[in-house]
Design a protein around this motif. Sequence first.
Motif, short mmCIF file in Angstrom:
data_model
loop_
_atom_site.label_atom_id
_atom_site.label_comp_id
_atom_site.label_asym_id
_atom_site.label_seq_id
_atom_site.Cartn_x
_atom_site.Cartn_y
_atom_site.Cartn_z
N ASP A 108 -22.59 -14.44 -19.48
CA ASP A 108 -21.08 -14.57 -19.58
C ASP A 108 -20.66 -15.37 -18.34
O ASP A 108 -20.53 -15.09 -17.56
CB ASP A 108 -20.89 -12.89 -18.95
CG ASP A 108 -19.35 -12.66 -18.84
OD1 ASP A 108 -18.53 -13.53 -19.11
OD2 ASP A 108 -19.24 -11.77 -17.90
N PRO A 109 -20.10 -16.53 -18.91
CA PRO A 109 -19.74 -17.71 -17.90
C PRO A 109 -18.77 -17.33 -16.96
O PRO A 109 -18.59 -17.88 -15.81
CB PRO A 109 -19.31 -18.82 -18.80
CG PRO A 109 -20.03 -18.68 -20.05
CD PRO A 109 -20.01 -17.11 -20.36
N GLY A 110 -18.07 -16.60 -17.61
CA GLY A 110 -16.61 -15.87 -16.44
C GLY A 110 -17.20 -15.11 -15.44
O GLY A 110 -16.82 -14.98 -14.41
N GLY A 111 -18.21 -14.35 -15.72
CA GLY A 111 -18.89 -13.48 -14.71
C GLY A 111 -18.03 -12.60 -14.50
O GLY A 111 -18.42 -11.67 -13.54
N ILE B 6 -20.78 -25.41 -6.23
CA ILE B 6 -21.86 -25.63 -6.78
C ILE B 6 -22.32 -24.28 -7.60
O ILE B 6 -23.13 -24.36 -8.72
CB ILE B 6 -23.09 -26.18 -5.93
CG1 ILE B 6 -22.67 -27.36 -5.43
CG2 ILE B 6 -24.50 -25.95 -6.33
CD1 ILE B 6 -23.31 -28.07 -4.13
N MET B 7 -22.37 -23.01 -7.06
CA MET B 7 -22.76 -22.02 -7.60
C MET B 7 -21.75 -21.71 -8.80
O MET B 7 -22.57 -21.35 -9.73
CB MET B 7 -22.64 -20.80 -6.41
CG MET B 7 -22.92 -19.47 -6.91
SD MET B 7 -22.70 -18.34 -5.50
CE MET B 7 -22.61 -16.77 -6.45
N ALA B 8 -20.60 -21.83 -8.90
CA ALA B 8 -19.69 -21.80 -9.86
C ALA B 8 -20.23 -22.52 -11.08
O ALA B 8 -20.14 -22.15 -12.20
CB ALA B 8 -18.23 -22.40 -9.62
N ILE B 9 -20.46 -23.95 -11.00
CA ILE B 9 -21.20 -24.83 -11.80
C ILE B 9 -22.43 -24.20 -12.62
O ILE B 9 -22.64 -24.21 -13.74
CB ILE B 9 -21.47 -26.23 -11.40
CG1 ILE B 9 -20.16 -26.94 -10.84
CG2 ILE B 9 -22.25 -26.98 -12.08
CD1 ILE B 9 -20.48 -28.11 -10.19
#
Length: 168
Positions: free
Chosen positions: A75-78, A64-67
């Motif tokens: 920066d979606p990849g983080g 859920i956190m990744a979503i």
Amino acid sequence: MFFVGFFGLAAIWFGVAVFRTSSMVRSALALLFSQTAIGAMFLAMQTEFLGVLQIMMMATEMSIMAIFMVMYMMDPGGLGAMEMAHQKRLSIVAGLIGAGAAVAVSILVDWGPVVAPAPGAARQTRDLGLELLGRSMLVFETAGVTILTAMIAATAVAIQRRGQGEAE
């Protein structure tokens, strides 16, 4: 006892790594490993249901956190460097006070006699199932519906923003 200590130290080490890394993805993975080590501690203590529940719960939570990271972060990849600790002095003081309080409670409190040996795995699973489907059912169902509603709302907001961004 060796495995409980080993997984306990692993949980602490990964817990520290959560705040020592400069990447959101690495921090999330460190948190996942820390909580998985706690689940492994439960397994080492022969509380299989709690161990598996802990591991499954953390895997779901990290998904859920990744979503949410993919939907809302610049920066979606983080993988971009970012500061993971804020208000460091206050955090250090609060951590030291919390650690001192935990040590004081563990030393000064009369914990009473050692608990009798835990019942077998089948008995623990049965008792936990009765608890989850009994008086705690409303709490778990409410939490589940609330989390699902939050996920749907977050997805709807993200889709609406992307649609507005493309139209402009």
